[in-house]
Design an enzyme around this catalytic site. Sequence first.
Site, PDB file in Angstrom:
ATOM      1  N   GLY A  38       0.827  -1.208   0.000  1.00 27.72           N
ATOM      2  CA  GLY A  38       0.000   0.000   0.000  1.00 27.72           C
ATOM      3  C   GLY A  38       0.860   1.256   0.000  1.00 27.72           C
ATOM      4  O   GLY A  38       2.095   1.200  -0.006  1.00 27.72           O
ATOM      5  N   ASP A  61      -3.916 -12.739   2.911  1.00 26.08           N
ATOM      6  CA  ASP A  61      -5.006 -11.956   3.482  1.00 26.08           C
ATOM      7  C   ASP A  61      -4.863 -12.093   5.003  1.00 26.08           C
ATOM      8  O   ASP A  61      -5.055 -13.184   5.554  1.00 26.08           O
ATOM      9  CB  ASP A  61      -6.349 -12.534   3.012  1.00 26.08           C
ATOM     10  CG  ASP A  61      -7.529 -11.795   3.623  1.00 26.08           C
ATOM     11  OD1 ASP A  61      -7.324 -11.004   4.573  1.00 26.08           O
ATOM     12  OD2 ASP A  61      -8.662 -12.017   3.156  1.00 26.08           O
ATOM     13  N   SER A 108      -5.400  -2.300   5.257  1.00 27.69           N
ATOM     14  CA  SER A 108      -6.821  -1.925   5.288  1.00 27.69           C
ATOM     15  C   SER A 108      -7.140  -1.027   4.110  1.00 27.69           C
ATOM     16  O   SER A 108      -6.319  -0.188   3.742  1.00 27.69           O
ATOM     17  CB  SER A 108      -7.174  -1.147   6.566  1.00 27.69           C
ATOM     18  OG  SER A 108      -8.540  -0.761   6.555  1.00 27.69           O
ATOM     19  N   LYS A 121     -13.028  -6.854   8.519  1.00 30.39           N
ATOM     20  CA  LYS A 121     -12.197  -8.033   8.846  1.00 30.39           C
ATOM     21  C   LYS A 121     -10.719  -7.649   9.006  1.00 30.39           C
ATOM     22  O   LYS A 121     -10.040  -8.155   9.902  1.00 30.39           O
ATOM     23  CB  LYS A 121     -12.361  -9.107   7.767  1.00 30.39           C
ATOM     24  CG  LYS A 121     -13.697  -9.842   7.890  1.00 30.39           C
ATOM     25  CD  LYS A 121     -13.998 -10.701   6.687  1.00 30.39           C
ATOM     26  CE  LYS A 121     -13.299 -12.042   6.758  1.00 30.39           C
ATOM     27  NZ  LYS A 121     -13.702 -12.905   5.609  1.00 30.39           N
ATOM     28  N   TYR A 139     -15.145   1.512   8.575  1.00 30.06           N
ATOM     29  CA  TYR A 139     -13.730   1.833   8.789  1.00 30.06           C
ATOM     30  C   TYR A 139     -13.486   2.315  10.218  1.00 30.06           C
ATOM     31  O   TYR A 139     -12.642   1.771  10.920  1.00 30.06           O
ATOM     32  CB  TYR A 139     -13.311   2.906   7.783  1.00 30.06           C
ATOM     33  CG  TYR A 139     -11.835   3.239   7.785  1.00 30.06           C
ATOM     34  CD1 TYR A 139     -10.871   2.275   7.522  1.00 30.06           C
ATOM     35  CD2 TYR A 139     -11.400   4.541   8.032  1.00 30.06           C
ATOM     36  CE1 TYR A 139      -9.520   2.594   7.497  1.00 30.06           C
ATOM     37  CE2 TYR A 139     -10.046   4.864   8.002  1.00 30.06           C
ATOM     38  CZ  TYR A 139      -9.121   3.884   7.739  1.00 30.06           C
ATOM     39  OH  TYR A 139      -7.779   4.202   7.715  1.00 30.06           O
TER      40      TYR A 139
END
Length: 318
Positions: free
Chosen positions: A10, A56, A75, A96, A150
């Site tokens: 990310g 994951d 996330s 999750k 979130y």
Amino acid sequence: MRIVITGAAGFLGSHLCDHLLADGHEVIGMDNFITGSPDNIAHLAHNEKFSFYKRDVSNYIFVPGKVDAILHFASPASPNPQSKSGYFNLPIQTMKAGALGTHNCLGIARAHNAKFLLASTSEIYGDPEIHPQTEDYPGNVDPIGTRAVYDEAKRFAESLTMAYHRFHNVNTSIVRIFNTYGPRLDLEDGRALPNMIHQALLGQPLTVYGDGSQTRSFCYVDDLIDGIVKLLYSDEHFPVNIGNPNEMSILQFAEIINKVTGNTAGITYVDARSARDPQRRRPDITRAKSILNWEPKVSLEEGLRRSIPYFKQKLGIA
Ligand code: UDP
């Protein structure tokens, strides 16, 4: 140290990998690429201190060998309902990653007697009634509101982190990250900065949602990563805000982007995102200053100048 980073592909995760490798650590990156991109870590492919596992982290994860620290950055994070990688369109995965992913990472930290650092967010403050936001402000949130998947996941993640610290004595830290920008921010993720840079570089008017009076403050990624790494090396267990306190309205922000990019197409006003779009946001960074001796150094104009070449390259503009 041997350090695990979730969300390594990310925007923030990949910059953290770079910084920690440059500090001499060994880094094990994990990502499932639902919002991260292999491009963000492609330059690390031949770095012998970096290894990568496509995982994951909401599922059980196993890390062979010793682990000294685990940083949980996996996330979705964009609030834009139009964005495919935003949390509106990935609601269950977001919950999750914040809940089960945090639990799995804390389990690794406990099993390895490793440090755990949670990437939390200014969103836990919701639409704040106090300004600027200090870490002791509990927040103004709605468990079934438009941003709930979130912010409630991150609030749960903070609670679980403190429970593991208090009950299992795990060495934990929590960073509350405010709006951040820089190279590798996904141009399509729909947040204010990538959206507006994208529009400005194409010579289009910038979309301001509502009347543009809502405020934010934007931190350049190098400053943010510097603060997070200082927190990682510290013994601070309570949450610490890291962000830039230079608050401005979104309209002022759009005007700065037009100025720095030389865009003459101006601004168009479109409907406000939702009643839950926080109206004011600015970190109180007193704790970061006193505990970590940290404050941001890069001005918005300088940070934009450093970021624009990346966005131009992504858009194929010379
Ligand atoms: N925003 C805007 N135009 C855009 C994208 C966002 O005016 O093209 C506004 C948005 O309504 C919000 C602020 O900019 O008030 C910051 O939005 P962002 O998506 O960056 O994230 P947030 O700070 O809300 O989490």
